[in-house]
Design a protein around this motif. Structure first.
Motif, PDB file in Angstrom:
ATOM      1  N   LYS A 129     114.189  14.386  71.029  1.00 50.01           N
ATOM      2  CA  LYS A 129     112.738  14.431  70.921  1.00 50.01           C
ATOM      3  C   LYS A 129     113.086  15.744  70.721  1.00 50.01           C
ATOM      4  CE  LYS A 129     108.969  13.520  71.069  1.00 50.01           C
ATOM      5  NZ  LYS A 129     108.497  13.012  70.439  1.00 50.01           N
ATOM      6  N   THR A 130     113.792  17.121  71.002  1.00 51.06           N
ATOM      7  CA  THR A 130     113.855  18.249  69.765  1.00 51.06           C
ATOM      8  C   THR A 130     114.215  18.088  68.898  1.00 51.06           C
ATOM      9  OG1 THR A 130     114.127  18.690  72.416  1.00 51.06           O
ATOM     10  CG2 THR A 130     114.487  20.458  70.517  1.00 51.06           C
ATOM     11  N   TYR A 131     114.771  17.821  68.227  1.00 52.28           N
ATOM     12  CA  TYR A 131     116.030  17.156  67.035  1.00 52.28           C
ATOM     13  C   TYR A 131     114.474  16.709  66.040  1.00 52.28           C
ATOM     14  CZ  TYR A 131     118.126  16.824  62.747  1.00 52.28           C
ATOM     15  OH  TYR A 131     117.751  16.745  61.375  1.00 52.28           O
ATOM     16  N   ILE A 132     114.141  15.598  66.932  1.00 50.75           N
ATOM     17  CA  ILE A 132     112.409  15.015  66.168  1.00 50.75           C
ATOM     18  C   ILE A 132     111.054  16.125  66.060  1.00 50.75           C
ATOM     19  CG2 ILE A 132     111.226  13.718  65.734  1.00 50.75           C
ATOM     20  CD1 ILE A 132     113.439  11.526  67.091  1.00 50.75           C
ATOM     21  N   LEU A 133     111.134  16.475  66.589  1.00 51.47           N
ATOM     22  CA  LEU A 133     109.850  17.610  67.053  1.00 51.47           C
ATOM     23  C   LEU A 133     109.558  18.591  66.123  1.00 51.47           C
ATOM     24  CD1 LEU A 133     108.829  18.496  70.845  1.00 51.47           C
ATOM     25  CD2 LEU A 133     107.197  16.941  68.684  1.00 51.47           C
ATOM     26  N   PHE A 134     111.257  18.920  65.877  1.00 46.32           N
ATOM     27  CA  PHE A 134     111.677  20.097  65.158  1.00 46.32           C
ATOM     28  C   PHE A 134     111.290  19.972  63.539  1.00 46.32           C
ATOM     29  CE2 PHE A 134     111.346  22.695  68.337  1.00 46.32           C
ATOM     30  CZ  PHE A 134     110.753  24.047  68.080  1.00 46.32           C
ATOM     31  N   GLN A 135     111.029  18.340  62.852  1.00 46.53           N
ATOM     32  CA  GLN A 135     111.799  18.089  61.723  1.00 46.53           C
ATOM     33  C   GLN A 135     110.183  18.580  60.598  1.00 46.53           C
ATOM     34  OE1 GLN A 135     113.220  14.191  62.019  1.00 46.53           O
ATOM     35  NE2 GLN A 135     114.779  14.435  60.984  1.00 46.53           N
ATOM     36  N   GLU A 136     108.994  18.372  61.955  1.00 49.26           N
ATOM     37  CA  GLU A 136     107.789  18.810  61.916  1.00 49.26           C
ATOM     38  C   GLU A 136     107.894  20.247  61.455  1.00 49.26           C
ATOM     39  OE1 GLU A 136     105.752  16.492  64.479  1.00 49.26           O
ATOM     40  OE2 GLU A 136     106.760  14.651  63.647  1.00 49.26           O
ATOM     41  N   ARG A 137     108.354  21.308  62.014  1.00 47.36           N
ATOM     42  CA  ARG A 137     108.177  22.480  62.423  1.00 47.36           C
ATOM     43  C   ARG A 137     108.380  23.455  61.445  1.00 47.36           C
ATOM     44  NH1 ARG A 137     107.698  24.841  68.185  1.00 47.36           N
ATOM     45  NH2 ARG A 137     107.946  26.022  67.692  1.00 47.36           N
ATOM     46  N   LYS A 138     108.426  24.567  61.243  1.00 48.42           N
ATOM     47  CA  LYS A 138     108.854  25.051  60.402  1.00 48.42           C
ATOM     48  C   LYS A 138     110.307  25.944  60.342  1.00 48.42           C
ATOM     49  CE  LYS A 138     106.968  29.505  62.127  1.00 48.42           C
ATOM     50  NZ  LYS A 138     106.066  30.724  61.980  1.00 48.42           N
ATOM     51  N   GLU A 139     111.170  25.977  61.294  1.00 47.32           N
ATOM     52  CA  GLU A 139     112.011  26.579  62.228  1.00 47.32           C
ATOM     53  C   GLU A 139     113.336  25.263  61.941  1.00 47.32           C
ATOM     54  OE1 GLU A 139     109.194  26.241  64.201  1.00 47.32           O
ATOM     55  OE2 GLU A 139     109.531  27.989  64.527  1.00 47.32           O
ATOM     56  N   SER A 140     114.242  25.108  62.026  1.00 44.94           N
ATOM     57  CA  SER A 140     115.569  23.676  61.675  1.00 44.94           C
ATOM     58  C   SER A 140     115.564  23.203  62.981  1.00 44.94           C
ATOM     59  CB  SER A 140     116.829  24.505  61.201  1.00 44.94           C
ATOM     60  OG  SER A 140     117.992  24.053  61.614  1.00 44.94           O
ATOM     61  N   SER A 141     115.469  22.264  62.782  1.00 50.37           N
ATOM     62  CA  SER A 141     116.168  20.565  63.946  1.00 50.37           C
ATOM     63  C   SER A 141     117.454  21.198  64.389  1.00 50.37           C
ATOM     64  CB  SER A 141     116.170  19.763  63.250  1.00 50.37           C
ATOM     65  OG  SER A 141     113.964  19.305  63.037  1.00 50.37           O
ATOM     66  N   PHE A 142     118.458  21.399  63.194  1.00 51.63           N
ATOM     67  CA  PHE A 142     120.030  21.677  64.003  1.00 51.63           C
ATOM     68  C   PHE A 142     119.688  23.100  64.401  1.00 51.63           C
ATOM     69  CE2 PHE A 142     123.859  23.025  63.197  1.00 51.63           C
ATOM     70  CZ  PHE A 142     124.137  22.009  63.338  1.00 51.63           C
ATOM     71  N   TRP A 143     119.358  23.551  63.946  1.00 47.52           N
ATOM     72  CA  TRP A 143     119.897  25.305  64.566  1.00 47.52           C
ATOM     73  C   TRP A 143     119.068  25.312  66.157  1.00 47.52           C
ATOM     74  CZ3 TRP A 143     123.909  27.054  64.190  1.00 47.52           C
ATOM     75  CH2 TRP A 143     124.424  26.971  62.976  1.00 47.52           C
ATOM     76  N   THR A 144     117.771  24.385  66.212  1.00 44.92           N
ATOM     77  CA  THR A 144     116.991  24.228  67.413  1.00 44.92           C
ATOM     78  C   THR A 144     117.653  23.651  68.402  1.00 44.92           C
ATOM     79  OG1 THR A 144     115.329  24.288  66.811  1.00 44.92           O
ATOM     80  CG2 THR A 144     114.628  24.264  68.863  1.00 44.92           C
ATOM     81  N   THR A 145     117.734  22.035  68.130  1.00 48.24           N
ATOM     82  CA  THR A 145     118.528  21.308  69.101  1.00 48.24           C
ATOM     83  C   THR A 145     120.014  22.187  69.891  1.00 48.24           C
ATOM     84  OG1 THR A 145     117.657  19.666  67.657  1.00 48.24           O
ATOM     85  CG2 THR A 145     119.323  19.099  69.103  1.00 48.24           C
ATOM     86  N   THR A 146     120.372  23.275  68.158  1.00 51.33           N
ATOM     87  CA  THR A 146     122.227  23.761  69.126  1.00 51.33           C
ATOM     88  C   THR A 146     121.835  24.705  70.001  1.00 51.33           C
ATOM     89  OG1 THR A 146     123.236  22.804  66.770  1.00 51.33           O
ATOM     90  CG2 THR A 146     123.683  24.047  67.896  1.00 51.33           C
ATOM     91  N   ALA A 147     120.549  25.469  69.816  1.00 55.29           N
ATOM     92  CA  ALA A 147     120.507  26.183  70.179  1.00 55.29           C
ATOM     93  C   ALA A 147     120.266  25.739  72.140  1.00 55.29           C
ATOM     94  CB  ALA A 147     119.518  27.300  69.729  1.00 55.29           C
ATOM     95  N   ILE A 148     119.795  24.809  72.470  1.00 59.06           N
ATOM     96  CA  ILE A 148     119.059  24.324  73.690  1.00 59.06           C
ATOM     97  C   ILE A 148     120.100  23.782  74.313  1.00 59.06           C
ATOM     98  CG2 ILE A 148     118.059  22.828  74.653  1.00 59.06           C
ATOM     99  CD1 ILE A 148     115.468  22.917  72.644  1.00 59.06           C
ATOM    100  N   HIS A 149     120.880  23.087  73.354  1.00 58.07           N
ATOM    101  CA  HIS A 149     121.791  22.289  73.965  1.00 58.07           C
ATOM    102  C   HIS A 149     122.824  23.444  74.425  1.00 58.07           C
ATOM    103  CE1 HIS A 149     125.820  19.251  73.385  1.00 58.07           C
ATOM    104  NE2 HIS A 149     125.976  19.992  74.044  1.00 58.07           N
TER     105      HIS A 149
END
Length: 165
Positions: A129-149
Motif C-alpha cells: 500500500k505504501t508503494y502504491i500511495l507514493f506513486q502519487e507523491r513526489k517522493e520515490s515509491s521505491f525508496w520510501t518502501t525500502t526505508a520503512i522496511h
C-alpha cells in the motif's frame, strides 16, 4: 468506519519523515494480534523461526536485514509485481495488486516457517500500500518502501542484539 477513513486520510497526507515513522509503528502494532494468537495456540518462538542471528556478525546481520533484504525485497516483491500488474490490469484493482504483492512477500519468508510467513503478511500489505500511495507523491515509491522496511527490520535487529546480551 468514519474514524478509520479519517485516520487513513490523515496517514496518507503525513509529511515524508512522519509517514515513515508512523508506518513503521503501524507495522509493528499490526504484528501484535498475530503474536497474541500465536501465544493462545502455544506456538513457540522456535516454531515461528526467523533469521539465524548467530550465523551473522553484528555488521553482517545489520547489512543483511537492514540494508540488503529491504532493497531486494522492495525491488522484487513490491516494485516489479506492482508495476507489472498495474500495467496488465490498466492500473485498476488496487486491492488485488496489494494482495498479490503481499502474498509474494509472505511466501518469500516461508523458508523460516509457515508461521513466520503468516506473521509477515500484514507487513507485506502495508509495504504494498505504501508503494502504491507514493506513486502519487513526489517522493520515490521505491525508496520510501525500502526505508520503512529497513526501519522495521532495524527495530527487530536491535531486539535480537539486546536479547543476545
Amino acid at each position: 468506519m468514519e474514524i478509520i477513513k479519517f485516520g487513513y486520510l490523515k496517514w496518507k497526507q503525513l509529511s515524508y519523515f512522519n509517514f515513515i515513522l508512523s508506518t513503521t509503528l503501524i507495522i509493528i502494532i499490526s504484528l501484535l494480534p498475530i503474536g497474541f494468537i500465536f501465544d493462545y495456540f502455544n506456538i513457540t518462538e522456535e516454531e515461528v523461526g526467523g533469521i539465524d542471528a548467530d550465523s551473522y556478525s553484528t555488521i553482517g546481520l545489520i547489512l543483511s536485514a537492514v540494508v540488503f533484504a529491504p532493497l531486494m525485497e522492495t525491488l522484487f516483491l513490491q516494485t516489479l509485481p506492482i508495476k507489472l500488474l498495474q500495467g496488465l490490469l490498466k492500473n485498476k484493482y488496487e486491492l488485488l495488486i496489494i494482495l498479490f504483492s503481499s502474498l509474494l512477500f509472505s511466501l518469500m519468508h516461508f523458508g523460516y516457517s509457515y508461521w513466520y510467513s503468516l506473521l509477515t503478511l500484514p507487513t507485506g500489505i502495508i509495504l504494498a500500500k505504501t508503494y502504491i500511495l507514493f506513486q502519487e507523491r513526489k517522493e520515490s515509491s521505491f525508496w520510501t518502501t525500502t526505508a520503512i522496511h529497513s526501519l522495521r527490520n532495524l527495530v527487530a535487529v536491535v531486539f535480537i542484539l539486546l536479547e543476545a546480551l
